[in-house]
Design a protein around this motif. Structure first.
Motif, PDB file in Angstrom:
ATOM      1  N   GLN A 193       1.005  -0.942  -0.025  1.00 39.09           N
ATOM      2  CA  GLN A 193       0.075   0.035  -0.150  1.00 39.09           C
ATOM      3  C   GLN A 193       0.630   0.864   0.324  1.00 39.09           C
ATOM      4  N   TYR A 194       0.759   2.079  -1.110  1.00 39.46           N
ATOM      5  CA  TYR A 194       1.120   3.768  -1.204  1.00 39.46           C
ATOM      6  C   TYR A 194       0.068   4.303  -0.218  1.00 39.46           C
ATOM      7  N   ASN A 195       0.441   4.619   0.648  1.00 44.29           N
ATOM      8  CA  ASN A 195       0.016   5.996   0.970  1.00 44.29           C
ATOM      9  C   ASN A 195       0.551   6.599   1.178  1.00 44.29           C
ATOM     10  N   PHE A 196      -0.899   7.840   0.813  1.00 47.07           N
ATOM     11  CA  PHE A 196      -0.148   9.156   0.387  1.00 47.07           C
ATOM     12  C   PHE A 196      -1.483  10.717   0.689  1.00 47.07           C
ATOM     13  N   GLY A 197      -1.240  12.099   1.135  1.00 44.78           N
ATOM     14  CA  GLY A 197      -2.231  12.981   1.596  1.00 44.78           C
ATOM     15  C   GLY A 197      -1.636  13.726   2.255  1.00 44.78           C
ATOM     16  N   ARG A 198      -3.259  15.124   2.516  1.00 44.10           N
ATOM     17  CA  ARG A 198      -2.836  16.169   2.840  1.00 44.10           C
ATOM     18  C   ARG A 198      -3.258  16.593   3.712  1.00 44.10           C
TER      19      ARG A 198
END
Length: 412
Positions: A167-172
């Motif tokens: 799982q590649y996690n990303f966000g703001r």
């Protein structure tokens, strides 16, 4: 036809993916926000249990469940939630709408491949603090962490399979604090923005055994090792006009060190039994080592974390899945219960979350596809120790399109 509907629907809904606020909880201020349930609407309707494997229902909680799927499956889920937030002195209401997941599973003879996107956590709150008669403080936050995943599973035997996903996690995440004094023309505003990236893995096992021809027993185990989430942080301070317009008079950017958070390891064990195509009952125990968890900034001194636990219990019943005379005899009726220690401690008080759930699985005529509903009522937190309690009602909806793809027909 099902292929065209699925493609068009997924293309449409992906345009709006994660654009809407996924939570309205003040507890989403801490850590990385309100951590979302990973499973499907079907699992949520049974209290969050990992049910037995079947050929048409996607299970996103444990990657070992990808290989029992026999039809190519696309699934999309969304939730509308409303709630009441109460303290000892005040109360407010909030609503939210969120897209929960978009996922697909593609089977082969002994393997299954899955990919998709879903939110991992959500931040969404707006709190007004007027305990000081001269000072008005307003806190708000938005954003969250999303994940794109790819997984595969292999059936070592018809009863036993193993699986893994990455799982590649990303966000703001953006948080804002405004301080305004009565009678003063200007207010101060602090905005913190954190852009997150990271990778984590899940590993799963699944075993299911039939006995006395129509009965079965199942068990499953999922493990996620500890991982790291990295944040690139920015902070701005501004002098603004008092009032809703927030006209910036003067603004300055500050240098803030980037940070890391250790995402806790977790283990989830499931056990259940039932009668094939008629009923099933099961339970899950999840333990998450959250004691070393923290916040994006080390400036909050009334918060700490402990080991998180979740107990889920639920099941389903189908009156008569082969009925040709009554549609409602073929409907799947689901229900469950969930009790969770979230691992968050505020003002020396553990934050608990409990809920009861119920749902329906509605088969679509002439296909293997289905529509699913969940109704979830629960409460989180407490009104003691200067905290707030949330009472919430969530209504979830999903569509699952299932069809035979990539198989050569003997006759046209």
């Amino acid at each position: 036809m099902i292929k065209n509907i699925a493609s068009a629907f997924l293309l449409f809904i992906s345009t709006f993916a994660f654009a809407q606020q996924g939570t309205s909880s003040p507890y989403s201020f801490y850590g990385i926000g309100d951590v979302r349930f990973k499973g499907t609407i079907e699992n949520r309707a049974m209290g969050g249990i990992t049910s037995q494997a079947d050929s048409i229902h996607v299970n996103l909680q444990n990657p070992a469940y990808y290989s029992p799927i026999r039809l190519t499956s696309f699934t999309v889920g969304a939730t509308f939630g409303s709630g009441k937030i109460e303290s000892n002195t005040d109360a407010s209401k909030a609503q939210r709408t969120s897209l929960d997941y978009i996922a697909a599973v593609i089977p082969t003879k002994k393997m299954g491949f899955a990919f998709g996107v879903m939110p991992y956590s959500s931040v969404g709150y707006n709190v007004l603090n007027t305990t000081n008669s001269n000072l008005i403080r307003q806190y708000s936050g938005s954003g969250g962490i999303n994940k794109v995943f790819f997984g595969t599973a292999y059936s070592l035997t018809p009863n036993f399979s193993i699986g893994a996903d990455v799982q590649y996690n990303f966000g703001r995440i953006e948080t804002k604090a405004i301080n305004a004094y009565d009678g003063v023309e200007y207010a101060t505003r602090e905005v913190n923005v954190s852009n997150a990236t990271g990778v984590n893995y899940n590993f799963g096992l699944r075993y299911q055994k039939s006995y006395k021809k129509s009965y079965f027993i199942y068990t499953a185990l999922m493990y996620s090792p500890e991982s790291t989430l990295r944040f690139k942080n920015d902070r701005t301070l501004a002098l603004i006009s008092s009032g809703a317009s927030e006209i910036v008079i003067q603004e300055e950017s500050l240098n803030v060190a980037d940070s890391k958070l250790k995402m806790p390891s977790k283990i989830d064990f499931a056990l259940g039994f039932g009668k094939k195509n008629q009923w099933s009952i099961g339970a899950n125990v999840l333990v998450q080592n959250s004691s070393n968890f923290g916040n994006r900034y080390n400036e909050i001194d009334n918060v700490k974390f402990e080991t998180a636990t979740r107990f889920s219990f639920g099941g389903y019943i189908v009156p008569n899945y082969k009925s040709f005379t009554s549609y409602f005899q073929r409907v799947v009726y689901r229900a469950g219960f969930r009790y969770e220690n979230t691992g968050l401690i505020i003002n020396d008080k553990s934050i608990m979350d409990t809920a009861v759930t119920a749902g329906l699985g509605l088969p679509l005529r002439g296909t293997f596809s289905n529509m699913n509903l969940v109704f979830e009522y629960g409460k989180r937190g407490t009104q003691t120790n200067g905290l707030v309690q949330e009472r919430y009602l969530n209504v979830g909806f999903s569509l699952s399109f299932n069809d035979q793809w990539f198989q050569k027909r003997k006759f046209d």
